[in-house]
Motif scaffolding. Structure first.
Motif, PDB file in Angstrom:
ATOM      1  N   SER A 242     -62.782 -79.706   0.199  1.00  0.00           N
ATOM      2  CA  SER A 242     -61.515 -79.898   0.242  1.00  0.00           C
ATOM      3  C   SER A 242     -61.180 -80.125  -1.067  1.00  0.00           C
ATOM      4  N   ALA A 243     -61.748 -81.322  -1.619  1.00  0.00           N
ATOM      5  CA  ALA A 243     -61.374 -81.931  -2.840  1.00  0.00           C
ATOM      6  C   ALA A 243     -61.567 -81.039  -4.036  1.00  0.00           C
TER       7      ALA A 243
ATOM      8  N   ALA B 252     -68.631 -83.395   8.180  1.00  0.00           N
ATOM      9  CA  ALA B 252     -67.268 -83.960   7.985  1.00  0.00           C
ATOM     10  C   ALA B 252     -67.104 -84.556   6.423  1.00  0.00           C
ATOM     11  N   ARG B 253     -68.248 -84.999   5.964  1.00  0.00           N
ATOM     12  CA  ARG B 253     -68.413 -85.256   4.756  1.00  0.00           C
ATOM     13  C   ARG B 253     -68.148 -84.109   3.788  1.00  0.00           C
TER      14      ARG B 253
ATOM     15  N   HIS C   9     -65.055 -82.549   3.442  1.00  0.00           N
ATOM     16  CA  HIS C   9     -63.976 -83.104   2.905  1.00  0.00           C
ATOM     17  C   HIS C   9     -64.180 -82.946   1.161  1.00  0.00           C
TER      18      HIS C   9
ATOM     19  N   HIS D  19     -61.759 -93.268   7.670  1.00  0.00           N
ATOM     20  CA  HIS D  19     -62.225 -92.568   8.812  1.00  0.00           C
ATOM     21  C   HIS D  19     -63.630 -92.977   9.395  1.00  0.00           C
TER      22      HIS D  19
ATOM     23  N   ASP E 252     -63.037 -75.988   7.334  1.00  0.00           N
ATOM     24  CA  ASP E 252     -63.010 -77.304   6.749  1.00  0.00           C
ATOM     25  C   ASP E 252     -61.845 -78.124   7.266  1.00  0.00           C
ATOM     26  N   THR E 253     -60.550 -77.395   7.423  1.00  0.00           N
ATOM     27  CA  THR E 253     -59.558 -78.185   7.681  1.00  0.00           C
ATOM     28  C   THR E 253     -59.616 -78.326   9.187  1.00  0.00           C
TER      29      THR E 253
ATOM     30  N   LEU F 202     -61.635 -81.609   9.884  1.00  0.00           N
ATOM     31  CA  LEU F 202     -61.065 -82.989   9.336  1.00  0.00           C
ATOM     32  C   LEU F 202     -59.883 -83.033  10.152  1.00  0.00           C
TER      33      LEU F 202
ATOM     34  N   ASP G   3     -65.813 -88.324  -1.453  1.00  0.00           N
ATOM     35  CA  ASP G   3     -66.751 -88.393   0.030  1.00  0.00           C
ATOM     36  C   ASP G   3     -65.498 -88.691   1.025  1.00  0.00           C
ATOM     37  N   LEU G   4     -65.798 -88.395   2.184  1.00  0.00           N
ATOM     38  CA  LEU G   4     -65.004 -88.661   3.339  1.00  0.00           C
ATOM     39  C   LEU G   4     -64.667 -90.089   3.307  1.00  0.00           C
TER      40      LEU G   4
ATOM     41  N   LYS H  77     -58.523 -93.112  12.335  1.00  0.00           N
ATOM     42  CA  LYS H  77     -58.366 -93.572  11.026  1.00  0.00           C
ATOM     43  C   LYS H  77     -57.980 -95.102  11.304  1.00  0.00           C
TER      44      LYS H  77
END
Length: 773
Positions: free
Chosen positions: A212-213, A205-206, A209, A103, A249-250, A253, A98-99, A258
């Motif tokens: 992306s993972a 955003a979640r 991410h 963040h 996605d990039t 994010l 998860d995000l 942060k």
């Protein structure tokens, strides 16, 4: 190309967990990606620790602001928990995807119109709110918030939880094809759903991410990747390899704010896991799901047997024959409804009819214990935590106090070292915002007994974490928290209340600082009533605080300083009061008079008595206040009955006015009529005043007078009436006394007195000679 499987699950669902376990056994993945906080990846191996007992929760928080946090609860039947333990045992790579909350908890995260959602812990979902029942918002938003509710409505079920329970959780066996069906259903629902504008950026955003993972794991060369996520996210994550998706996605994010976060395991409870607690991703029946998970093949018999045992523990009838009949009825109901085995609704109706005889009270007990449950989890003692948490656990072990979901009462004997330490510990916890113990009236005699009602709430772990900012131990944190409150206090009365709590908590250093702050504040305070409110609790501490072996001399010194200040400003403070303010002032005056009497110091009593006399001499102060001042002086014998009668006569004269006279007599008599019962002259003055009122004025004042006499005890009112009925309004026993002493009647008592008191002692020769003379 790696084999990537997406498993959409219902958080805290045993059916999902069982299906997931079967699918993982078949796939044998070398990498498991689980929807959860990557900030806690290092804590995943502890899920297999022998001391870890769910329900537990991952706590992710900001060390600089510990109350900015998020909880991620897990039960034994939570699919994510099952996946974690499977992966650790199999030696596979495990990651939360998860995000990160580094963040999500950062200042400025989210779209401008959507503030972060992490602060209130009860509102933070485990991993996703989509599966929690909700009916808010328009139809499209409702689909997003409650996709299961939409499917349930189409199938004729009252809510999504019951629909999922009937089709997934309570079904027999474990079929991996259920995940394909879930994927298809969620895809159809997402087509007609609109994302909540307040949650749009966060969800985007979640999911970015998580995609992306997945791509990262594929690039690292894993062959069999299992992705475990909330059912709602499956269609979105399936697009991880779509053209242009990585670039989008990039961009999503990029440049997210942060902050620094920390993570720890914390015990949780089924009560807090339940949807009824306010937890949006909760379930209706955690204990029932626990039974489904651990006793799949004989769940009906197991649950009904536990229900019968629970009823017997509470002295209610529940025979084995009733259990057998309930099981048969539940099986029949399931068959009528086309189910392979009884659901919770079937068992609930069967128990209601056979074990509870249609009585709702026993069913309430069964639902609380066996549907929601009171189970509390445990975490390994060596798991990451703050120094205050470690001190808390050490103190609990030393004092033999175990945080548990079941509430209970204890009585402490403050003469015993361990019980006194327990009292100090519970009071210190209250100071840092953890009211684990609630003070109750102790059973038995003696001021050394102290009663407590203990009820632990798992979310208080946040307060333990937050307390670390004030010190490394419970005592240091409590003292630090009190110092902050003392600096922020604006009234002397607030500080006096803190002193009592500090003495109970045995925090001597902090007590001295608060006393200094109180003295400083009192020296410049112009609010006399504030000083008066502070006096009663301080006087009680100064007189009785020694029960805890606490040094109360500093408290007594504060009282000695406050009484003269309050006395000096009393008359000025009581000027120009309306009825409500006069009532409040009278209550404060009575309380301070009681405090001064409690201290038993002649100097303080003289100072306060002079202030009361000065108040009693005022002509332009509210009658209720003046009347009570005269009464207090009379009760303390500072003025004689004749003077009290004269003051009463003047207050009730025609020149004073009827309404002020009624207020004066209300202040004089309120709550105690003994002065009229034993004071013939005072009763005559009141009687004469009432009889002298004309009819209209009497009718106007009657409600006020009746209100005053209504505050007297029934026995006192009866005695006043009897005194007025006697000739001349004589006091009780006065008329009989006029007839003289009856020696014959008195002699009849002497034999009984000799038996009670013993024989008369022998007299000396000198005493006998004196009698003869």
């Amino acid at each position: 190309m790696p084999d990537i499987r997406l498993f959409g699950i219902h958080h805290h669902g045993p059916g999902s967990a069982r299906s997931l376990k079967a699918a993982l056994d078949a796939l044998n993945p070398d990498c498991l990606l689980i929807e959860g906080p990557p900030d806690a990846d290092a804590l995943i191996p502890l899920s297999l620790h022998e001391a870890m007992a769910p329900p537990v929760a991952l706590l992710v928080y900001r060390p600089d602001r510990p109350r900015d946090c998020a909880f991620f609860p897990f039960a034994a039947f939570s699919p994510e928990w099952v996946a974690m333990r499977f992966g650790v045992a199999a030696g596979a790579t495990l990651r939360f995807i998860d995000l990160p909350h580094a963040h999500q908890l950062a200042d400025g995260f989210g779209a401008p119109e959507a503030p972060p959602e992490a602060a209130p812990i009860d509102a933070e979902p485990v991993t996703e709110a989509a599966e929690a029942p909700s009916g808010d918002g328009p139809a499209s938003a409702a689909i997003r918030r409650d996709p299961l509710g939409e499917l349930a409505a189409l199938a004729g079920y009252p809510d999504g939880e019951r629909w999922w329970d009937a089709l997934v959780e309570s079904r027999a066996g474990a079929d991996g094809d259920v995940f394909a069906a879930i994927h298809e259903a969620m895809a159809a629902l997402r087509e007609g759903a609109e994302t909540d504008p307040d949650d749009a950026f966060r969800e985007e955003a979640r999911e970015a991410h998580m995609r992306s993972a997945i791509r990262r794991a594929a690039r690292e060369g894993f062959e069999r990747i299992a992705v475990i996520c909330g059912a709602w996210h499956v269609p979105a994550l399936a697009r991880h390899d779509a053209k242009g998706q990585a670039t989008a996605d990039t961009a999503t994010l990029k440049n997210l704010p942060k902050t620094k976060v920390a993570a720890a395991w914390a015990p949780w409870s089924y009560e807090r896991l339940a949807f009824a607690s306010g937890y949006r991703a909760g379930v209706l029946s955690p204990e029932w799901y626990d039974t489904l998970w651990h006793h799949e093949g004989r769940v009906a018999a197991r649950w009904l047997a536990r229900a019968a045992a629970l009823l017997r523990e509470n002295d209610l009838d529940a025979s084995p024959a009733s259990v057998i009949e309930a099981a048969r009825l539940a099986e029949a109901l399931a068959g009528f409804r086309g189910r392979s085995r009884p659901s919770l609704d079937d068992l609930d109706e069967a128990a209601q009819a056979t074990l509870c005889f249609a009585d709702p009270a026993p069913m309430g007990l069964i639902r609380r214990k066996l549907v929601i449950g009171e189970r509390l989890g445990a975490t390994p003692p060596d798991s990451p935590g703050t120094p205050v948490e470690a001190d808390f656990e050490a103190q609990c072990k030393r004092l033999r106090l175990k945080p548990g979901a079941a509430a209970g009462e204890i009585t402490l004997d403050l003469r015993k070292e361990t019980d006194l330490a327990r009292s100090h510990f519970l009071n210190r916890l209250s100071l840092i915002g953890i009211p684990w113990g609630e003070r109750r009236e102790a059973r038995g005699r003696g001021t050394f007994k102290e009663g407590w009602f203990l009820a632990w709430q798992p979310e208080w772990v946040v307060e333990l974490v937050a307390a670390s900012a004030e010190g490394g131990t419970i005592a240091e944190a409590a003292a630090g928290r009190v110092r902050v409150r003392a600096r922020e206090a604006t009234r002397v009365a607030e500080l006096s209340g803190l002193i009592g709590t500090l003495l109970d908590a045995d925090l001597a250093d902090a007590t001295a600082e608060v006393i200094r702050a109180l003295n400083d504040r009192a020296a410049v305070s112009a609010d006399v009533f504030d000083l008066m409110e502070a006096l009663p609790p301080l006087a009680e501490l100064a007189r009785y605080g020694s029960v805890r072996s606490s040094d109360t001399e500093p408290v007594l010194a504060v009282v000695r300083g406050l009484v003269p200040r309050a006395a000096a400003g009393l008359v000025a403070a009581c000027q120009s009061l309306d009825d409500d303010a006069a009532s409040a002032a009278k209550a404060r005056i009575v309380a301070v008079s009681g405090a001064v009497a409690l201290i038993e110091e002649p100097e303080l009593k003289a100072v306060w008595g002079e202030a009361l006399r000065a108040l009693a001499d005022q002509e332009h102060v509210h009658g209720r206040v003046v009347g009570r001042a005269v009464r207090l002086l009379f009760d303390e014998r500072a003025i004689a009955a004749g003077e009290a009668g004269e003051r009463l006569r003047l207050a009730l004269s025609r020149a004073s006015g009827a309404a002020p006279a009624a207020a004066w007599i209300e202040g004089f008599l309120e709550d105690s009529g003994t002065v009229l019962i034993h004071g013939r002259e005072l009763l005559a003055v009141v009687d004469e005043w009432l009889c002298g009122l004309d009819a209209d004025l009497f009718t106007e004042l009657l409600p006020l007078v009746r209100r005053t006499f209504a505050t007297l005890a029934p026995a006192e009112r009866r005695a006043v009436g009897e005194a007025l009925a006697r000739p001349g309004g004589a006091a009780p026993g006065e008329a009989e006394g006029a007839q003289g002493f009856d020696a014959a009647r008195a002699a009849k008592v002497l034999p009984i007195l000799r038996l009670l008191l013993g024989p008369e002692p022998a007299r000396t020769a000198d005493e006998a000679t004196g009698d003869a003379a």
